[in-house]
Design a protein around this motif. Structure first.
Motif, PDB file in Angstrom:
ATOM      1  N   UNK A 107       0.835  -1.210   0.000  1.00 16.75           N
ATOM      2  CA  UNK A 107       0.000   0.000   0.000  1.00 16.75           C
ATOM      3  C   UNK A 107       0.866   1.255   0.000  1.00 16.75           C
ATOM      4  N   UNK A 108       1.957   1.234   0.763  1.00 13.62           N
ATOM      5  CA  UNK A 108       2.876   2.368   0.787  1.00 13.62           C
ATOM      6  C   UNK A 108       3.518   2.575  -0.583  1.00 13.62           C
ATOM      7  N   UNK A 109       3.979   1.492  -1.187  1.00  9.05           N
ATOM      8  CA  UNK A 109       4.568   1.573  -2.526  1.00  9.05           C
ATOM      9  C   UNK A 109       3.565   2.171  -3.524  1.00  9.05           C
ATOM     10  N   UNK A 110       2.327   1.711  -3.462  1.00  9.79           N
ATOM     11  CA  UNK A 110       1.301   2.177  -4.403  1.00  9.79           C
ATOM     12  C   UNK A 110       1.001   3.654  -4.196  1.00  9.79           C
ATOM     13  N   UNK A 111       0.913   4.083  -2.937  1.00  6.29           N
ATOM     14  CA  UNK A 111       0.654   5.494  -2.649  1.00  6.29           C
ATOM     15  C   UNK A 111       1.786   6.372  -3.185  1.00  6.29           C
ATOM     16  N   UNK A 112       3.006   5.920  -2.995  1.00  7.65           N
ATOM     17  CA  UNK A 112       4.148   6.686  -3.475  1.00  7.65           C
ATOM     18  C   UNK A 112       4.165   6.771  -4.994  1.00  7.65           C
ATOM     19  N   UNK A 113       3.946   5.651  -5.638  1.00  8.84           N
ATOM     20  CA  UNK A 113       3.953   5.631  -7.099  1.00  8.84           C
ATOM     21  C   UNK A 113       2.908   6.591  -7.658  1.00  8.84           C
ATOM     22  N   UNK A 114       1.717   6.563  -7.090  1.00  9.10           N
ATOM     23  CA  UNK A 114       0.655   7.451  -7.563  1.00  9.10           C
ATOM     24  C   UNK A 114       0.980   8.911  -7.274  1.00  9.10           C
ATOM     25  N   UNK A 115       1.516   9.176  -6.092  1.00 11.37           N
ATOM     26  CA  UNK A 115       1.792  10.547  -5.699  1.00 11.37           C
ATOM     27  C   UNK A 115       2.937  11.186  -6.454  1.00 11.37           C
ATOM     28  N   UNK A 116       3.897  10.360  -6.897  1.00  9.55           N
ATOM     29  CA  UNK A 116       5.077  10.894  -7.575  1.00  9.55           C
ATOM     30  C   UNK A 116       4.962  10.865  -9.093  1.00  9.55           C
ATOM     31  N   UNK A 117       3.927  10.261  -9.606  1.00 13.14           N
ATOM     32  CA  UNK A 117       3.824  10.006 -11.050  1.00 13.14           C
ATOM     33  C   UNK A 117       3.940  11.262 -11.894  1.00 13.14           C
ATOM     34  N   UNK A 118       3.411  12.362 -11.407  1.00  8.83           N
ATOM     35  CA  UNK A 118       3.365  13.570 -12.224  1.00  8.83           C
ATOM     36  C   UNK A 118       4.406  14.613 -11.821  1.00  8.83           C
TER      37      UNK A 118
ATOM     38  N   UNK B 251      24.088   6.601  -5.796  1.00  7.03           N
ATOM     39  CA  UNK B 251      22.758   6.363  -6.343  1.00  7.03           C
ATOM     40  C   UNK B 251      22.629   4.906  -6.768  1.00  7.03           C
ATOM     41  N   UNK B 252      21.519   4.294  -6.384  1.00  8.04           N
ATOM     42  CA  UNK B 252      21.278   2.902  -6.731  1.00  8.04           C
ATOM     43  C   UNK B 252      21.786   1.910  -5.708  1.00  8.04           C
ATOM     44  N   UNK B 253      22.460   2.395  -4.655  1.00 10.17           N
ATOM     45  CA  UNK B 253      22.968   1.481  -3.639  1.00 10.17           C
ATOM     46  C   UNK B 253      21.860   1.104  -2.670  1.00 10.17           C
ATOM     47  N   UNK B 254      22.065   0.015  -1.972  1.00 14.42           N
ATOM     48  CA  UNK B 254      21.078  -0.465  -1.002  1.00 14.42           C
ATOM     49  C   UNK B 254      20.931   0.534   0.147  1.00 14.42           C
ATOM     50  N   UNK B 255      21.948   1.369   0.349  1.00 11.30           N
ATOM     51  CA  UNK B 255      21.942   2.322   1.447  1.00 11.30           C
ATOM     52  C   UNK B 255      21.135   3.578   1.151  1.00 11.30           C
ATOM     53  N   UNK B 256      20.856   3.831  -0.119  1.00 12.01           N
ATOM     54  CA  UNK B 256      20.147   5.060  -0.484  1.00 12.01           C
ATOM     55  C   UNK B 256      18.872   4.809  -1.274  1.00 12.01           C
ATOM     56  N   UNK B 257      18.535   3.561  -1.513  1.00  8.68           N
ATOM     57  CA  UNK B 257      17.422   3.293  -2.418  1.00  8.68           C
ATOM     58  C   UNK B 257      16.093   3.846  -1.913  1.00  8.68           C
ATOM     59  N   UNK B 258      15.916   3.965  -0.591  1.00 10.56           N
ATOM     60  CA  UNK B 258      14.631   4.512  -0.147  1.00 10.56           C
ATOM     61  C   UNK B 258      14.570   6.023  -0.367  1.00 10.56           C
ATOM     62  N   UNK B 259      15.718   6.701  -0.371  1.00 11.53           N
ATOM     63  CA  UNK B 259      15.741   8.128  -0.696  1.00 11.53           C
ATOM     64  C   UNK B 259      15.243   8.320  -2.117  1.00 11.53           C
ATOM     65  N   UNK B 260      15.712   7.488  -3.006  1.00 16.61           N
ATOM     66  CA  UNK B 260      15.330   7.591  -4.413  1.00 16.61           C
ATOM     67  C   UNK B 260      13.889   7.145  -4.625  1.00 16.61           C
ATOM     68  N   UNK B 261      13.464   6.105  -3.903  1.00 14.17           N
ATOM     69  CA  UNK B 261      12.094   5.631  -4.033  1.00 14.17           C
ATOM     70  C   UNK B 261      11.099   6.663  -3.496  1.00 14.17           C
ATOM     71  N   UNK B 262      11.523   7.439  -2.496  1.00 13.39           N
ATOM     72  CA  UNK B 262      10.657   8.466  -1.927  1.00 13.39           C
ATOM     73  C   UNK B 262      10.590   9.716  -2.800  1.00 13.39           C
ATOM     74  N   UNK B 263      11.302   9.706  -3.918  1.00 13.36           N
ATOM     75  CA  UNK B 263      11.223  10.831  -4.848  1.00 13.36           C
ATOM     76  C   UNK B 263      12.355  11.817  -4.756  1.00 13.36           C
TER      77      UNK B 263
END
Length: 348
Positions: free
Chosen positions: A169-180, A203-215
């Motif tokens: 649900x968190x992933x889906x909310x983020x994807x929808x919120x960041x889409x535009x 960028x792309x490391x396991x240590x920062x991937x949530x920063x990038x996923x959060x937009x």
């Protein structure tokens, strides 16, 4: 004599673990025979210990790194004093096979990379001890599937599905919120590790991937896809050139010092007051270790980066997460201590 004892103990564990067995396929595609009922589980490293703790804490044989005093209130009371077991994988591995055998686990679990190096280690340890060893994919995007796989192995499918659906649900909310939101409109984020703030994750490391996923746009971007992603040291000149408008750190010493440092305070993120200290109890919200503890960090970062788009009560979300995942009801004081710096209050 010690080797003989270890071998005899391994044979004992092996005979117990195969009495009523079933076969599973782990995230690396390995076929592993495990006990029909898995009781005691040895975590090969900190990420695995958190995965096991959130799903079935009573199965843990111990903590690879015992909780510090400030972390203990945020772990359910029955599990705060589990023994130190050391780690089989990752930097600073401290366990040996005799320690593992002495714990007499039914299963060894590693949660993280499933590259060939870790497959080889799992196969070797399993062969030497007779204890089944499973690898669970630790990529953040794989979290729901990994929870469900581990839940099936432990026989806690319903709980695993509940946690997996929370993450989905968190992933889906983020994807929808960041889409535009165009890339150029996303915050330029620097992840400052260590007391000097000059260690970061590419960028792309396991240590920062949530920063990038959060937009967020990780300014530590080497550009070259062939460069191995992970932790790296940088110079202050590189940070200045990167020109971040947002800085995230988990190091309290760096956070306290950065506001008055004559070099750092001219960086846009510091000048604008956009530096936040990530909570670290009982586990880090960004990494340290990179396990399911990052789920609440992802929620937090989305609100920091886009407060108008992701409008929620951080206190309420944190309380819910800690009860659901960590089995604890936070008091108001515990919640305030946890979130004091994450809310962006100015340093004293």
């Amino acid at each position: 004599m010690r080797m003989f004892a270890a071998v005899m103990l391994a044979l004992t564990v092996f005979s117990l673990s195969t009495a009523d067995a079933r076969t599973i396929t782990d995230s690396a595609g390995r076929t592993v025979e495990i006990p029909d009922t898995v009781g005691r589980v040895y975590a090969a490293g900190p990420p695995a210990s958190i995965l096991l703790y959130v799903l079935a804490p009573e199965r843990l044989t111990g903590w690879p790194r015992p909780p510090r005093d400030e972390e203990r209130p945020y772990i359910a009371a029955p599990y705060r004093n589990l023994p130190a077991t050391g780690r089989l994988t990752g930097r600073g591995d401290t366990a040996n096979l005799e320690v593992v055998l002495r714990d007499r686990p039914d299963l060894i679990v590693d949660f993280g990379s499933i590259r060939d190096t870790y497959v080889s280690l799992a196969d070797r340890v399993q062969s030497q001890t007779g204890i089944p060893y499973v690898l669970i994919d630790g990529r953040f995007e794989a979290t729901p599937d990994s929870l469900r796989l581990m839940g099936a192995i432990l026989g806690v499918r319903e709980r695993a599905d509940t946690l997996a659906r929370y993450v989905e649900a968190l992933f889906a909310d983020l994807e929808a919120g960041l889409a535009e939101i165009p890339a150029d409109d996303r915050p330029r984020v620097y992840f400052a590790r260590g007391p000097e703030g000059l260690e970061t994750g590419l960028k792309g490391s396991i240590n920062t991937e949530i920063i990038e996923l959060a937009g967020g746009r990780n300014v530590a971007d080497p550009g070259d896809a062939a460069i191995r992603r992970g932790i790296t040291d940088v110079s202050i000149e590189q940070v200045i050139v990167a020109n971040p408008d947002t800085i995230i750190t988990w190091d309290r010493n760096f956070y306290q010092a950065v506001w008055n440092d004559p070099i750092w305070r001219n960086i846009p993120a510091v000048a604008a007051g956009r530096v936040w200290l990530s909570p670290t109890a009982p586990f880090g919200w960004i990494d340290r270790p990179p396990s399911v503890n990052r789920v609440i960090g992802l929620k937090w970062l989305s609100g920091l980066f886009y407060p108008e788009r992701f409008d929620f009560s951080l206190a309420a979300e944190t309380r819910q997460f800690y009860k659901l995942f960590y089995h604890v009801d936070l008091s108001d004081d515990e919640l305030d201590r946890l979130l004091e710096w994450a809310r962006g209050r100015p340093a004293n």
